[in-house]
Design an enzyme around this catalytic site. Structure first.
Site, PDB file in Angstrom:
ATOM      1  N   ALA A 102      -1.587  11.178  -3.136  1.00  0.00           N
ATOM      2  CA  ALA A 102      -0.311  10.924  -3.591  1.00  0.00           C
ATOM      3  C   ALA A 102      -0.136   9.725  -4.391  1.00  0.00           C
ATOM      4  O   ALA A 102      -0.330   8.752  -4.030  1.00  0.00           O
ATOM      5  CB  ALA A 102       0.708  10.847  -2.484  1.00  0.00           C
ATOM      6  N   ALA A 160       0.940  -1.006  -0.061  1.00  0.00           N
ATOM      7  CA  ALA A 160       0.018   0.192   0.018  1.00  0.00           C
ATOM      8  C   ALA A 160       0.613   1.231   0.059  1.00  0.00           C
ATOM      9  O   ALA A 160       1.371   1.466   1.003  1.00  0.00           O
ATOM     10  CB  ALA A 160      -0.965   0.091   1.119  1.00  0.00           C
ATOM     11  N   ALA A 216      11.593  12.081   1.906  1.00  0.00           N
ATOM     12  CA  ALA A 216      11.742  10.755   1.673  1.00  0.00           C
ATOM     13  C   ALA A 216      12.504   9.912   2.792  1.00  0.00           C
ATOM     14  O   ALA A 216      12.233   8.947   3.094  1.00  0.00           O
ATOM     15  CB  ALA A 216      12.648  10.845   0.446  1.00  0.00           C
ATOM     16  N   PRO A 261      13.200  -1.983 -10.070  1.00  0.00           N
ATOM     17  CA  PRO A 261      13.883  -2.736 -11.366  1.00  0.00           C
ATOM     18  C   PRO A 261      12.761  -4.046 -11.589  1.00  0.00           C
ATOM     19  O   PRO A 261      12.234  -4.377 -12.650  1.00  0.00           O
ATOM     20  CB  PRO A 261      15.047  -3.099 -11.323  1.00  0.00           C
ATOM     21  CG  PRO A 261      15.810  -1.783 -10.489  1.00  0.00           C
ATOM     22  CD  PRO A 261      14.587  -1.819  -9.345  1.00  0.00           C
ATOM     23  N   GLU A 280       9.913  -4.640 -10.121  1.00  0.00           N
ATOM     24  CA  GLU A 280       8.482  -4.664 -10.186  1.00  0.00           C
ATOM     25  C   GLU A 280       8.234  -4.113 -11.511  1.00  0.00           C
ATOM     26  O   GLU A 280       7.223  -4.516 -12.226  1.00  0.00           O
ATOM     27  CB  GLU A 280       8.168  -3.373  -9.323  1.00  0.00           C
ATOM     28  CG  GLU A 280       8.388  -3.951  -8.044  1.00  0.00           C
ATOM     29  CD  GLU A 280       8.166  -2.752  -6.676  1.00  0.00           C
ATOM     30  OE1 GLU A 280       8.623  -3.193  -5.763  1.00  0.00           O
ATOM     31  OE2 GLU A 280       7.661  -1.755  -6.884  1.00  0.00           O
TER      32      GLU A 280
HETATM   33  C1  LIG Z   1      -5.714  -1.252 -11.377  1.00  0.00           C
HETATM   34  C2  LIG Z   1      -4.771  -0.364 -10.191  1.00  0.00           C
HETATM   35  C3  LIG Z   1      -3.846  -1.020  -9.445  1.00  0.00           C
HETATM   36  C4  LIG Z   1      -2.979  -0.528  -8.567  1.00  0.00           C
HETATM   37  N1  LIG Z   1      -2.412  -1.228  -7.451  1.00  0.00           N
HETATM   38  C5  LIG Z   1      -1.643  -0.416  -6.862  1.00  0.00           C
HETATM   39  C6  LIG Z   1      -0.879  -1.027  -5.515  1.00  0.00           C
HETATM   40  O1  LIG Z   1      -1.200  -2.393  -5.399  1.00  0.00           O
HETATM   41  N2  LIG Z   1      -0.368  -0.380  -4.585  1.00  0.00           N
HETATM   42  C7  LIG Z   1      -0.168   0.768  -4.833  1.00  0.00           C
HETATM   43  O2  LIG Z   1       0.339   1.609  -3.905  1.00  0.00           O
HETATM   44  N3  LIG Z   1      -0.713   1.673  -5.792  1.00  0.00           N
HETATM   45  C8  LIG Z   1      -1.283   0.752  -6.784  1.00  0.00           C
HETATM   46  N4  LIG Z   1      -2.115   1.559  -7.864  1.00  0.00           N
HETATM   47  C9  LIG Z   1      -1.714   2.792  -7.977  1.00  0.00           C
HETATM   48  C10 LIG Z   1      -0.731   3.467  -9.048  1.00  0.00           C
HETATM   49  O3  LIG Z   1       0.347   3.112  -8.810  1.00  0.00           O
HETATM   50  C11 LIG Z   1      -1.053   5.079  -9.402  1.00  0.00           C
HETATM   51  O4  LIG Z   1      -2.429   5.174  -9.805  1.00  0.00           O
HETATM   52  C12 LIG Z   1      -0.063   5.639 -10.200  1.00  0.00           C
HETATM   53  O5  LIG Z   1       1.307   5.537  -9.430  1.00  0.00           O
HETATM   54  C13 LIG Z   1      -0.333   6.926 -10.599  1.00  0.00           C
HETATM   55  O6  LIG Z   1      -0.626   7.810  -9.505  1.00  0.00           O
HETATM   56  P1  LIG Z   1      -1.996   8.504  -9.422  1.00  0.00           P
HETATM   57  O7  LIG Z   1      -3.085   7.609  -9.821  1.00  0.00           O
HETATM   58  O8  LIG Z   1      -2.072   9.355  -8.323  1.00  0.00           O
HETATM   59  O9  LIG Z   1      -1.925   9.625 -10.665  1.00  0.00           O
HETATM   60  P2  LIG Z   1      -1.235  10.924 -10.683  1.00  0.00           P
HETATM   61  O10 LIG Z   1       0.291  11.128 -10.025  1.00  0.00           O
HETATM   62  O11 LIG Z   1      -2.159  12.014 -10.078  1.00  0.00           O
HETATM   63  O12 LIG Z   1      -0.770  11.555 -12.034  1.00  0.00           O
HETATM   64  C14 LIG Z   1      -1.841  11.937 -13.186  1.00  0.00           C
HETATM   65  C15 LIG Z   1      -1.298  12.365 -14.521  1.00  0.00           C
HETATM   66  O13 LIG Z   1      -0.426  13.070 -14.100  1.00  0.00           O
HETATM   67  C16 LIG Z   1       0.987  12.705 -14.839  1.00  0.00           C
HETATM   68  N5  LIG Z   1       1.910  13.066 -14.029  1.00  0.00           N
HETATM   69  C17 LIG Z   1       2.119  13.267 -12.544  1.00  0.00           C
HETATM   70  N6  LIG Z   1       3.678  13.491 -12.469  1.00  0.00           N
HETATM   71  C18 LIG Z   1       3.983  14.104 -13.446  1.00  0.00           C
HETATM   72  C19 LIG Z   1       5.190  14.500 -13.702  1.00  0.00           C
HETATM   73  N7  LIG Z   1       6.185  14.785 -12.936  1.00  0.00           N
HETATM   74  N8  LIG Z   1       5.559  14.923 -15.033  1.00  0.00           N
HETATM   75  C20 LIG Z   1       4.700  14.543 -16.264  1.00  0.00           C
HETATM   76  N9  LIG Z   1       3.483  13.792 -15.861  1.00  0.00           N
HETATM   77  C21 LIG Z   1       3.112  13.750 -14.566  1.00  0.00           C
HETATM   78  C22 LIG Z   1       0.882  11.091 -14.605  1.00  0.00           C
HETATM   79  O14 LIG Z   1       1.666  10.585 -15.794  1.00  0.00           O
HETATM   80  C23 LIG Z   1      -0.627  10.952 -15.061  1.00  0.00           C
HETATM   81  O15 LIG Z   1      -0.949  11.011 -16.473  1.00  0.00           O
HETATM   82  C24 LIG Z   1      -2.667   0.805  -8.520  1.00  0.00           C
HETATM   83  C25 LIG Z   1      -3.675   1.679  -9.622  1.00  0.00           C
HETATM   84  C26 LIG Z   1      -4.433   1.099 -10.519  1.00  0.00           C
HETATM   85  C27 LIG Z   1      -5.491   1.539 -11.445  1.00  0.00           C
END
Ligand SMILES: Cc1cc2nc3c(=O)[nH]c(=O)nc-3n(C[C@H](O)[C@H](O)[C@H](O)COP(=O)(O)OP(=O)(O)OC[C@H]3O[C@@H](n4cnc5c(N)ncnc54)[C@H](O)[C@@H]3O)c2cc1C
Length: 390
Positions: free
Chosen positions: A141, A135, A189, A253, A255
């Protein structure tokens, strides 16, 4: 005769899969075809895979294949995890979250856990008694993981955890959750720590909605809430607090490579089912495969899939030798998941209207593929990391 996805590229898992790994692949496809595929529609409808399926997978040796035997695993390597992930794609049961349990969650315990933690948790993960999740993501975030708010405060020999997580794969089934927390919010971090929550043993932990997704319907992707959840300080992963971010970076890497394995598995199946379909389907008095457009399209897709397979194989070999750098792993995640979506989309087009019907496997692949470009770090974030290396 149906085409076998494993044969579509006439490419073996070159250079990294010996006889034992090949046997595990065969065993995995057999198990998934016989034990999971027949129930998969029901799992999709219920939006969760039965716990009993996890236990069967454990008994069949599909859980913790790369964990040492002394901790209940099969003593394999990433190669073993890769063929299990590819088999999930080849059989078309991509929502069964065992690859994350095996190749993402368990390695954190193996690499950062104490002897006591490994003995306590890994054998139960190998049988399916414990189902793993990680999680990280929170409502506020995702990409910017440093912005997480979930707090773990030390209180005597316990941590008190407060916060909420979302989008967590295996979120309803999981009873061992690695929670990314802030043990010191003033340190950014460096104040991040990974803490294991065994949900069967705590109060204050609740599961929110099993989220309604467009694809991967069989997976119980969920919200999780921590309200004064108390766990022993002994549940911290690593010798000291503040190591969480480094641990996350070190595991990335593998993952990201695993997402590449899932992409390759589905790409090969999409091509296999499409080749079969266009040979059967008739239009203008001939099989669809006889149109030059169909042949050219499939020729292009097979070529790109072969390039993807060769790149993936090379990454696996490097990873098995300990030499897969995070930038190359990011390239694999981004490029193979983009390719997956492209191949599946083109294959759906060759099915015509039937491709849009849920009873055809290509339709489910279309829905399931899309998230691969989002989770595990979005493809935009991958490009940012690659860009920084230039
Ligand atoms: C089906 C599914 C399973 C998942 N499983 C897990 C899990 O097991 N554990 C877990 O912890 N998470 C999980 N996630 C979460 C997933 O890792 C996140 O959804 C993903 O990292 C994106 O974060 P966010 O949804 O907050 O998007 P955001 O960070 O809000 O991003 C929105 C958009 O902005 C873009 N963006 C963000 N920052 C930048 C930047 N600096 N430069 C350019 N573009 C940017 C992104 O690429 C995206 O297009 C899962 C998600 C889904 C949909």
């Amino acid at each position: 005769m149906t085409t076998n996805p494993a044969d579509i590229l006439s490419l073996p898992r070159a250079g990294w899969a010996g006889d034992e790994v090949a046997m595990l692949y065969d065993m995995s496809t057999r198990f998934l075809s016989e034990e999971i595929a027949p129930h998969y529609e029901e799992y999709e409808k219920n939006e969760i895979v039965d716990r009993s399926a996890w236990e069967k997978a454990g008994a069949a040796g599909l859980l913790c294949a790369s964990m040492p035997e002394e901790y209940g695993g099969s003593g394999g390597t990433y190669a073993h995890e890769s063929v299990i992930a590819e088999a999930l794609g080849h059989v078309g049961v991509d929502g069964f979250g065992i690859a994350l349990h095996n190749a993402i969650v368990a390695p954190y315990i193996l690499h950062y856990g104490s002897e006591e933690q490994k003995k306590k948790w890994l054998p139960k993960m190998a049988t399916g008694e414990l189902i793993g999740a990680i999680a990280m993501t929170e409502p506020g975030a995702g990409s910017d993981l440093q912005g997480i708010k979930t707090r773990a405060e030390k209180d005597g020999n316990q941590y008190r955890i407060n916060g909420s997580k979302t989008f967590i794969t295996n979120g309803q089934n999981a009873n061992l959750i690695i929670v990314v927390t802030k043990t010191d919010p003033t340190k950014g971090a460096k104040g991040t720590s990974l803490i294991v929550v065994e949900t069967d043993e705590v109060e204050g932990f609740t599961r929110g909605r099993n989220l309604d997704k467009i694809g991967l319907k069989a997976n119980d992707t969920s919200e999780l809430f921590f309200n004064d959840v108390r766990v022993p300080t002994a549940n911290l992963l690593g010798h000291e607090e503040g190591q969480g971010f480094i641990q996350l970076m070190q595991q990335l890497p593998q993952e990201r490579l695993l997402i590449g394995a899932q992409a390759i598995g589905m790409i090969e199946r999409a091509l296999a089912v499409t080749v079969d379909y266009v040979k059967e389907r008739k239009a203008f008095g001939k099989a669809v495969v006889e149109f030059q457009n169909t042949q050219f399209k499939l020729a292009e897709l097979k070529t790109e899939a072969t390039i993807g397979r060769v790149f993936y194989n090379d990454c696996v070999k490097r990873h098995l030798n300990g030499g897969l750098d995070p930038v190359t792993a990011s390239m694999a995640k981004y490029w193979l998941s983009d390719l997956q979506c492209k191949v599946v989309d083109e294959c759906l087009q060759l099915h015509g209207g039937y491709g849009y019907m849920n009873e055809y496997p290509i339709a489910r692949m279309y829905r399931d593929a899309r998230v691969q470009r989002i989770y595990g770090g979005t493809n935009e974030i991958m490009k940012m990391l690659i860009g920084r290396s230039l």
